[in-house]
Structure formats: structure tokens, C-alpha cells
Design a protein around this motif. Sequence first.
Motif, PDB file in Angstrom:
ATOM      1  N   ASN A  92       0.729  -1.154   0.121  1.00 46.68           N
ATOM      2  CA  ASN A  92       0.149  -0.079  -0.066  1.00 46.68           C
ATOM      3  C   ASN A  92       1.108   1.251   0.140  1.00 46.68           C
ATOM      4  OD1 ASN A  92      -2.678  -0.796   0.064  1.00 46.68           O
ATOM      5  ND2 ASN A  92      -2.331  -1.612   2.249  1.00 46.68           N
ATOM      6  N   VAL A  93       0.654   2.114  -0.951  1.00 49.14           N
ATOM      7  CA  VAL A  93       1.497   3.520  -0.970  1.00 49.14           C
ATOM      8  C   VAL A  93       0.882   4.599  -0.190  1.00 49.14           C
ATOM      9  CG1 VAL A  93       2.616   4.787  -2.634  1.00 49.14           C
ATOM     10  CG2 VAL A  93       2.050   2.507  -3.157  1.00 49.14           C
ATOM     11  N   THR A  94       1.612   5.477   0.584  1.00 46.38           N
ATOM     12  CA  THR A  94       1.041   6.295   1.313  1.00 46.38           C
ATOM     13  C   THR A  94       1.047   7.732   0.195  1.00 46.38           C
ATOM     14  OG1 THR A  94       3.257   7.537   1.850  1.00 46.38           O
ATOM     15  CG2 THR A  94       2.343   5.733   3.505  1.00 46.38           C
ATOM     16  N   ILE A  95       0.062   8.483   0.788  1.00 45.47           N
ATOM     17  CA  ILE A  95      -0.004   9.770   0.020  1.00 45.47           C
ATOM     18  C   ILE A  95       1.188  10.328  -0.300  1.00 45.47           C
ATOM     19  CG2 ILE A  95      -1.134  12.031   0.039  1.00 45.47           C
ATOM     20  CD1 ILE A  95      -3.128   9.804  -0.312  1.00 45.47           C
ATOM     21  N   GLU A  96       1.835  10.402   0.713  1.00 49.46           N
ATOM     22  CA  GLU A  96       3.573  11.246   0.570  1.00 49.46           C
ATOM     23  C   GLU A  96       4.070  10.528  -0.563  1.00 49.46           C
ATOM     24  OE1 GLU A  96       7.195  11.499   3.099  1.00 49.46           O
ATOM     25  OE2 GLU A  96       5.575  11.523   4.260  1.00 49.46           O
ATOM     26  N   LYS A  97       4.214   9.115  -0.442  1.00 50.72           N
ATOM     27  CA  LYS A  97       4.792   8.328  -1.627  1.00 50.72           C
ATOM     28  C   LYS A  97       4.359   8.778  -3.096  1.00 50.72           C
ATOM     29  CE  LYS A  97       7.828   6.392   1.043  1.00 50.72           C
ATOM     30  NZ  LYS A  97       8.999   7.334   1.467  1.00 50.72           N
ATOM     31  N   ILE A  98       2.925   8.880  -2.942  1.00 49.97           N
ATOM     32  CA  ILE A  98       2.250   9.100  -4.322  1.00 49.97           C
ATOM     33  C   ILE A  98       2.632  10.433  -4.923  1.00 49.97           C
ATOM     34  CG2 ILE A  98      -0.053   9.688  -5.341  1.00 49.97           C
ATOM     35  CD1 ILE A  98      -1.262   7.598  -3.457  1.00 49.97           C
ATOM     36  N   TYR A  99       2.765  11.532  -3.880  1.00 55.48           N
ATOM     37  CA  TYR A  99       3.139  12.972  -4.375  1.00 55.48           C
ATOM     38  C   TYR A  99       4.835  12.751  -4.823  1.00 55.48           C
ATOM     39  CZ  TYR A  99      -1.018  15.430  -3.574  1.00 55.48           C
ATOM     40  OH  TYR A  99      -2.271  15.867  -3.870  1.00 55.48           O
ATOM     41  N   GLN A 100       5.575  11.752  -3.947  1.00 56.73           N
ATOM     42  CA  GLN A 100       6.757  11.822  -4.438  1.00 56.73           C
ATOM     43  C   GLN A 100       6.872  11.183  -5.893  1.00 56.73           C
ATOM     44  OE1 GLN A 100       7.944  10.342  -0.060  1.00 56.73           O
ATOM     45  NE2 GLN A 100       9.760  10.435  -1.260  1.00 56.73           N
ATOM     46  N   LEU A 101       6.141  10.145  -6.217  1.00 54.40           N
ATOM     47  CA  LEU A 101       6.331   9.413  -7.562  1.00 54.40           C
ATOM     48  C   LEU A 101       5.814  10.414  -8.557  1.00 54.40           C
ATOM     49  CD1 LEU A 101       5.294   5.991  -6.331  1.00 54.40           C
ATOM     50  CD2 LEU A 101       7.405   6.616  -7.320  1.00 54.40           C
ATOM     51  N   ALA A 102       4.741  11.077  -8.183  1.00 54.25           N
ATOM     52  CA  ALA A 102       4.108  12.201  -9.217  1.00 54.25           C
ATOM     53  C   ALA A 102       5.158  13.056  -9.582  1.00 54.25           C
ATOM     54  CB  ALA A 102       2.718  12.862  -8.789  1.00 54.25           C
ATOM     55  N   HIS A 103       5.758  13.707  -8.627  1.00 55.64           N
ATOM     56  CA  HIS A 103       6.724  14.745  -8.736  1.00 55.64           C
ATOM     57  C   HIS A 103       8.024  14.232  -9.651  1.00 55.64           C
ATOM     58  CE1 HIS A 103       9.318  18.185  -8.024  1.00 55.64           C
ATOM     59  NE2 HIS A 103      10.426  17.604  -7.476  1.00 55.64           N
ATOM     60  N   ALA A 104       8.624  13.053  -9.497  1.00 50.76           N
ATOM     61  CA  ALA A 104       9.626  12.186 -10.057  1.00 50.76           C
ATOM     62  C   ALA A 104       9.229  12.206 -11.538  1.00 50.76           C
ATOM     63  CB  ALA A 104      10.059  10.923  -9.328  1.00 50.76           C
ATOM     64  N   LEU A 105       7.917  11.672 -11.758  1.00 48.45           N
ATOM     65  CA  LEU A 105       7.459  11.666 -12.900  1.00 48.45           C
ATOM     66  C   LEU A 105       7.168  12.616 -13.803  1.00 48.45           C
ATOM     67  CD1 LEU A 105       5.689   8.237 -12.406  1.00 48.45           C
ATOM     68  CD2 LEU A 105       7.650   8.468 -13.943  1.00 48.45           C
ATOM     69  N   LYS A 106       6.932  13.637 -13.197  1.00 46.18           N
ATOM     70  CA  LYS A 106       6.449  15.235 -13.724  1.00 46.18           C
ATOM     71  C   LYS A 106       5.151  14.745 -14.333  1.00 46.18           C
ATOM     72  CE  LYS A 106      10.920  16.791 -14.581  1.00 46.18           C
ATOM     73  NZ  LYS A 106      12.163  16.961 -15.397  1.00 46.18           N
ATOM     74  N   VAL A 107       4.229  14.204 -13.326  1.00 44.14           N
ATOM     75  CA  VAL A 107       2.971  14.116 -13.724  1.00 44.14           C
ATOM     76  C   VAL A 107       1.972  14.524 -12.537  1.00 44.14           C
ATOM     77  CG1 VAL A 107       3.128  12.129 -15.337  1.00 44.14           C
ATOM     78  CG2 VAL A 107       2.641  11.875 -12.819  1.00 44.14           C
ATOM     79  N   SER A 108       0.682  14.759 -12.536  1.00 44.65           N
ATOM     80  CA  SER A 108      -0.173  14.853 -11.531  1.00 44.65           C
ATOM     81  C   SER A 108      -0.568  13.545 -10.838  1.00 44.65           C
ATOM     82  CB  SER A 108      -1.556  15.503 -12.109  1.00 44.65           C
ATOM     83  OG  SER A 108      -2.467  15.634 -11.075  1.00 44.65           O
ATOM     84  N   PRO A 109      -0.716  13.538  -9.507  1.00 49.27           N
ATOM     85  CA  PRO A 109      -1.056  12.384  -8.935  1.00 49.27           C
ATOM     86  C   PRO A 109      -2.339  11.658  -9.470  1.00 49.27           C
ATOM     87  CG  PRO A 109      -0.444  14.068  -7.314  1.00 49.27           C
ATOM     88  CD  PRO A 109      -0.548  14.724  -8.537  1.00 49.27           C
ATOM     89  N   ARG A 110      -3.163  12.573  -9.894  1.00 47.49           N
ATOM     90  CA  ARG A 110      -4.472  12.042 -10.259  1.00 47.49           C
ATOM     91  C   ARG A 110      -4.323  11.171 -11.757  1.00 47.49           C
ATOM     92  NH1 ARG A 110      -6.540  17.584 -12.161  1.00 47.49           N
ATOM     93  NH2 ARG A 110      -5.506  17.894 -13.873  1.00 47.49           N
TER      94      ARG A 110
END
Length: 68
Positions: free
Chosen positions: A47-65
Amino acid sequence: MEVEPKKLFGNRIRELRKAKGISQEALAHLAGIDRGYMGHIERGNRNVTIEKIYQLAHALKVSPRDFF
């Protein structure tokens, strides 16, 4: 049979990562996540935390959605 949300999320991360030509190790580094943990995320084992979701989105240069 329905696919687990964790697996769907992991598949989407992998899809976006590959589309951007980034290795799993490089994405983990960019997101500040352990490479082993990154593998677990992509396989749908964690399970991924909200924090990790935002970190991944930032790294991939996409929106979390874009992960959903």
C-alpha cells in the motif's frame, strides 16, 4: 475476477515510468524511495502512502491523479 487496486496502481506507475524511458532504479532515486520498495509498489505488493504518491508524481512530472 477484479484486479486489486494495489496492482492497478503499480501497473500504472510502471506504464508511466516506461513511457518516460526511466529505469525503476532511476525513478526510485528521483522519488527518494528505496529501489526494493519501488519494485514492491510496481508489483502491487505494498500500500502506498499519499506522501509516496506525491513523491512519485513529482519524479515522473505528472499529476497524482494520472495514477488513477
